[in-house]
Design a protein around this motif. Structure first.
Motif, PDB file in Angstrom:
ATOM      1  N   TRP A 113       0.558  -1.179  -0.028  1.00  0.00           N
ATOM      2  CA  TRP A 113      -0.056  -0.121  -0.115  1.00  0.00           C
ATOM      3  C   TRP A 113       0.686   1.271  -0.067  1.00  0.00           C
ATOM      4  N   TRP A 114       2.069   1.350   0.740  1.00  0.00           N
ATOM      5  CA  TRP A 114       2.774   2.376   0.727  1.00  0.00           C
ATOM      6  C   TRP A 114       3.759   2.564  -0.546  1.00  0.00           C
ATOM      7  N   VAL A 115       4.057   1.618  -1.170  1.00  0.00           N
ATOM      8  CA  VAL A 115       4.868   1.671  -2.435  1.00  0.00           C
ATOM      9  C   VAL A 115       3.569   2.172  -3.418  1.00  0.00           C
ATOM     10  N   ALA A 116       2.422   1.647  -3.466  1.00  0.00           N
ATOM     11  CA  ALA A 116       1.296   2.391  -4.255  1.00  0.00           C
ATOM     12  C   ALA A 116       1.068   3.697  -4.111  1.00  0.00           C
ATOM     13  N   ALA A 117       1.392   4.143  -2.587  1.00  0.00           N
ATOM     14  CA  ALA A 117       0.931   5.469  -2.414  1.00  0.00           C
ATOM     15  C   ALA A 117       2.068   6.356  -3.161  1.00  0.00           C
ATOM     16  N   GLY A 118       3.330   5.899  -3.050  1.00  0.00           N
ATOM     17  CA  GLY A 118       4.179   6.755  -3.764  1.00  0.00           C
ATOM     18  C   GLY A 118       4.332   6.712  -5.098  1.00  0.00           C
ATOM     19  N   ILE A 119       3.719   5.775  -5.991  1.00  0.00           N
ATOM     20  CA  ILE A 119       3.727   5.621  -7.298  1.00  0.00           C
ATOM     21  C   ILE A 119       2.372   6.537  -7.798  1.00  0.00           C
ATOM     22  N   ILE A 120       1.296   6.501  -6.839  1.00  0.00           N
ATOM     23  CA  ILE A 120       0.162   7.167  -7.327  1.00  0.00           C
ATOM     24  C   ILE A 120       0.474   8.756  -7.267  1.00  0.00           C
ATOM     25  N   SER A 121       1.080   9.059  -6.087  1.00  0.00           N
ATOM     26  CA  SER A 121       1.497  10.457  -6.087  1.00  0.00           C
ATOM     27  C   SER A 121       2.527  10.981  -7.138  1.00  0.00           C
ATOM     28  N   ALA A 122       3.535  10.172  -7.456  1.00  0.00           N
ATOM     29  CA  ALA A 122       4.595  10.527  -8.506  1.00  0.00           C
ATOM     30  C   ALA A 122       3.837  10.639  -9.776  1.00  0.00           C
ATOM     31  N   PHE A 123       2.705   9.607 -10.041  1.00  0.00           N
ATOM     32  CA  PHE A 123       1.854   9.708 -11.298  1.00  0.00           C
ATOM     33  C   PHE A 123       1.254  11.199 -11.628  1.00  0.00           C
TER      34      PHE A 123
END
Length: 400
Positions: free
Chosen positions: A377-387
């Motif tokens: 979930w935390w990796v996903a949070a980082g990718i979503i915000s980068a996106f």
């Protein structure tokens, strides 16, 4: 076919932009589902177009692949090889989804990017309102949702920690969208509201991450590429210092000199880092194997006062988890990965570089005190915000 998928994908992106900030407060773990939903059609487009070159194009992608290969090899000596392989496959799927999403973001038009920015702004404002309602009315929304569960739940502000961390990341795409579209006053006011809200939620990692992100933003905003070079050097130095400090510190002595911060579990964190450093020192070069932190053998004598486990699931520190699991080899790869990300940021338009640096600093800082580096979930949070910050700054470069 591709055009139809693209139109549907934009609609899904708008939905994710609007709903994810509020959703993160009450179901932070669901961010991995949000990310996979966001990435589903970009991956389908990549497969349909048979365009897999982006997976191997950028330096950070190549370093990720090299790290994955080493992680696979390290599973041979991991504490639980099956557990290592299972996580590695999930991380590889997330990696492919991330590359496909970022590739799709380049195809977003300026008009679509502006609409996405408006949805992000609306979603973030609603999330801030919800977070402050929780603070001032003793978790009324959380209690309502948890009331449908059979198991009784005792509410605490820490229930919102995952959401607070996500909001500290998502403020950056919105801040960039407003600031670079000549709404600087609104952008700064919203940033202050974010800081005030996160402080109320007592999420020290999120507050610290946001503060360091703001400092990085200001520094890079005025120094530009020269500042990025300095930040790159400091990042590598920080990796070495974190590992060295964790190995040499005395948790009990430090805790006596530094008062406990309410809700931070700072004393427990110090003991976890010290224990992880001592275990990492037993296998300093190659580590204990990928995803072994949760399986490290612990003797009865090593338990902390009160029966607390000295290493609960992960180290709550990215550098320490890398060193523990992948050894010095992993630290070199981790440093190379960070440098490659910052180098990529430095190649962007100088007017938008600072916003991406702010997001990077926030994510890295929270990872040093808050979560396990492989938590989906935390990796996903980082990718979503980068996106989303990529989209926000992409549009802004054309309209600033």
């Amino acid at each position: 076919m591709t055009n139809k998928l693209s139109n549907v994908s934009v609609a899904i992106i708008l939905f994710c932009a609007f709903i994810s900030p509020f959703l993160s407060l009450y179901a932070g773990l669901s961010l991995i589902v949000v990310f996979m939903l966001l990435a589903l059609l970009p991956v389908a487009i990549m497969i349909n177009d048979r365009n897999f070159s982006p997976i191997f194009r950028d330096a950070y992608s190549k370093i990720t692949i090299i790290t994955a290969v080493y992680a696979l090899i390290s599973s041979l000596w991991a504490v639980d090889p099956e557990q290592s392989i299972n996580l590695l496959w999930r991380m590889l799927l997330i990696f492919i989804a991330a590359i496909a999403s970022l590739e799709f973001a380049q195809k977003i038009s300026n008009k679509q990017a502006d609409l996405i920015g408006k949805y992000l702004l609306s979603g973030l404002i609603i999330a801030f309102i919800g977070a402050n309602i929780e603070y001032f009315f003793d978790g009324i929304i959380t209690k309502f949702f948890r009331g449908f569960q059979e198991k009784e739940h005792v509410y605490a502000l820490t229930d919102l920690n995952r959401g607070a961390s996500y909001l500290s990341l998502m403020i950056w795409p919105v801040f960039a969208y407003l600031f670079l579209n000549k709404r600087k006053v609104i952008a700064i006011v919203l940033l202050l509201i974010a800081g005030w809200t996160l402080t109320n939620l007592e999420s020290q990692s999120s507050v610290m991450g946001l503060i360091l992100g703001v400092l990085a933003f200001i520094f890079i905003y005025f120094t530009k590429k020269t500042g990025m070079k300095i930040l790159m050097a400091l990042s590598v130095i920080s990796v070495i210092l974190v590992a060295y400090t964790a190995k040499t510190m005395d948790p009990a002595k430090i805790y006596q000199e530094i008062p406990e911060i309410s809700g931070s579990a700072s004393e427990y964190r110090l003991h976890i880092w010290s224990f992880a450093a001592n275990k990492a020192s037993e296998k300093p070069l190659l580590g204990w194997g990928f995803n072994s932190a949760r399986s490290i053998p612990v003797t009865k004598e090593e338990y902390l006062p009160g029966g607390r486990h000295p290493l609960p699931l992960h180290t709550h520190n990215n550098v320490m988890q890398i060193w523990l699991e992948l050894g010095a080899v992993g630290l070199v790869l981790f440093s190379a990965f960070m440098l490659s990300i910052m180098y990529t940021i430095s190649q962007n338009n100088s007017k938008t570089m600072a916003f991406q640096a702010g997001l990077f600093a926030t994510y890295f800082a929270i990872g040093e005190t808050g979560y396990g580096i492989w938590q989906n979930w935390w990796v996903a949070a980082g990718i979503i915000s980068a996106f989303f910050i990529f989209i926000a700054t992409k549009n802004a470069r054309n309209s600033y």
